[in-house]
Design a protein around this motif. Sequence first.
Motif, short mmCIF file in Angstrom:
data_model
loop_
_atom_site.label_atom_id
_atom_site.label_comp_id
_atom_site.label_asym_id
_atom_site.label_seq_id
_atom_site.Cartn_x
_atom_site.Cartn_y
_atom_site.Cartn_z
N ASP A 121 0.87 -1.18 0.00
CA ASP A 121 0.00 0.00 0.00
C ASP A 121 0.91 1.23 0.00
O ASP A 121 1.51 1.57 1.02
N HIS A 122 1.02 1.88 -1.14
CA HIS A 122 1.96 2.99 -1.26
C HIS A 122 1.32 4.36 -0.98
O HIS A 122 1.72 5.37 -1.52
N SER A 123 0.35 4.38 -0.07
CA SER A 123 -0.31 5.63 0.29
C SER A 123 0.52 6.44 1.29
O SER A 123 1.41 5.91 1.97
N ASP A 124 0.20 7.72 1.37
CA ASP A 124 0.84 8.58 2.37
C ASP A 124 0.51 8.11 3.79
O ASP A 124 1.33 8.27 4.70
N ALA A 125 -0.66 7.52 3.97
CA ALA A 125 -1.03 7.00 5.29
C ALA A 125 -0.08 5.89 5.72
O ALA A 125 0.31 5.81 6.89
N THR A 126 0.31 5.04 4.78
CA THR A 126 1.26 3.97 5.10
C THR A 126 2.61 4.55 5.47
O THR A 126 3.25 4.11 6.43
N ILE A 127 3.04 5.55 4.72
CA ILE A 127 4.33 6.20 5.00
C ILE A 127 4.27 6.88 6.37
O ILE A 127 5.20 6.74 7.17
N ALA A 128 3.19 7.57 6.66
CA ALA A 128 3.04 8.22 7.96
C ALA A 128 3.09 7.18 9.07
O ALA A 128 3.75 7.39 10.10
N ASP A 129 2.41 6.05 8.88
CA ASP A 129 2.40 4.98 9.86
C ASP A 129 3.82 4.46 10.12
O ASP A 129 4.22 4.26 11.27
N LEU A 130 4.58 4.25 9.06
CA LEU A 130 5.95 3.77 9.20
C LEU A 130 6.83 4.77 9.96
O LEU A 130 7.58 4.39 10.87
N ILE A 131 6.70 6.04 9.62
CA ILE A 131 7.52 7.06 10.28
C ILE A 131 7.10 7.24 11.74
O ILE A 131 7.94 7.39 12.63
N VAL A 132 5.79 7.18 12.01
CA VAL A 132 5.32 7.28 13.40
C VAL A 132 5.89 6.10 14.21
O VAL A 132 6.35 6.30 15.34
N GLU B 242 9.04 13.55 18.89
CA GLU B 242 7.68 13.70 19.41
C GLU B 242 6.86 14.65 18.53
O GLU B 242 5.68 14.39 18.25
N GLU B 243 7.47 15.73 18.10
CA GLU B 243 6.77 16.70 17.27
C GLU B 243 6.43 16.11 15.90
O GLU B 243 5.32 16.31 15.40
N LEU B 244 7.35 15.40 15.30
CA LEU B 244 7.08 14.77 14.00
C LEU B 244 5.94 13.76 14.13
O LEU B 244 5.00 13.76 13.31
N ARG B 245 6.01 12.95 15.15
CA ARG B 245 4.96 11.95 15.38
C ARG B 245 3.60 12.63 15.49
O ARG B 245 2.63 12.22 14.85
N LYS B 246 3.54 13.69 16.27
CA LYS B 246 2.28 14.42 16.48
C LYS B 246 1.75 14.99 15.17
O LYS B 246 0.58 14.88 14.85
N GLN B 247 2.64 15.57 14.37
CA GLN B 247 2.21 16.19 13.12
C GLN B 247 1.80 15.16 12.07
O GLN B 247 0.99 15.46 11.19
N LEU B 248 2.35 13.97 12.15
CA LEU B 248 2.01 12.93 11.17
C LEU B 248 0.68 12.25 11.47
O LEU B 248 0.13 11.58 10.60
N TYR B 249 0.16 12.42 12.67
CA TYR B 249 -1.12 11.79 13.02
C TYR B 249 -2.23 12.15 12.03
O TYR B 249 -3.09 11.33 11.73
N GLU B 250 -2.22 13.36 11.50
CA GLU B 250 -3.28 13.77 10.57
C GLU B 250 -3.23 13.01 9.24
O GLU B 250 -4.18 13.03 8.47
#
Length: 144
Positions: free
Chosen positions: A87-98, A134-142
């Motif tokens: 799944d090459h969506s931005d949501a998958t990338i955000a999940d990986l980085i979080v 922590e800040e990156l994680r928080k901002q990627l939640y959206e």
Amino acid sequence: MGNSDTIKLLQECDAGSKMAVSSIDEVLERVSDSDMLQLLKETKKHHEKLGNELHSLLNQNSTDEKEPSAIAKGMSWMKTNVKIGMDHSDATIADLIVDGCDMGIKSLQKYLNQYPAADKSAKDICKRLISIEEELRKQLYEYL
């Protein structure tokens, strides 16, 4: 020369900052949302700036830098490519980085506790690195 705890904490922060840059580099080309891409690029710059500070402190202590473990890098690369391959969506990338942020925060906090005799500058840079994660994680939640 700094004490043993200072050097070990700086080395672990150095490895963590390099791992973060590597992980971000792994996904940058695959991000479609321009705001998310900008966030990741800015965060990468923050990690690189902190990495330069860490290298300077390590050099002042006549100590070598520390690379992330090959196993950790390999596992991260594999997880990233398998998940994005499915799944090459931005949501998958955000999940990986979080997930990476969570692991980084946990590891850095553990090292902060493990090396209590580290000097203030080493502890401060570790706390700054935790704060960036922590800040990156928080901002990627959206994007999840």
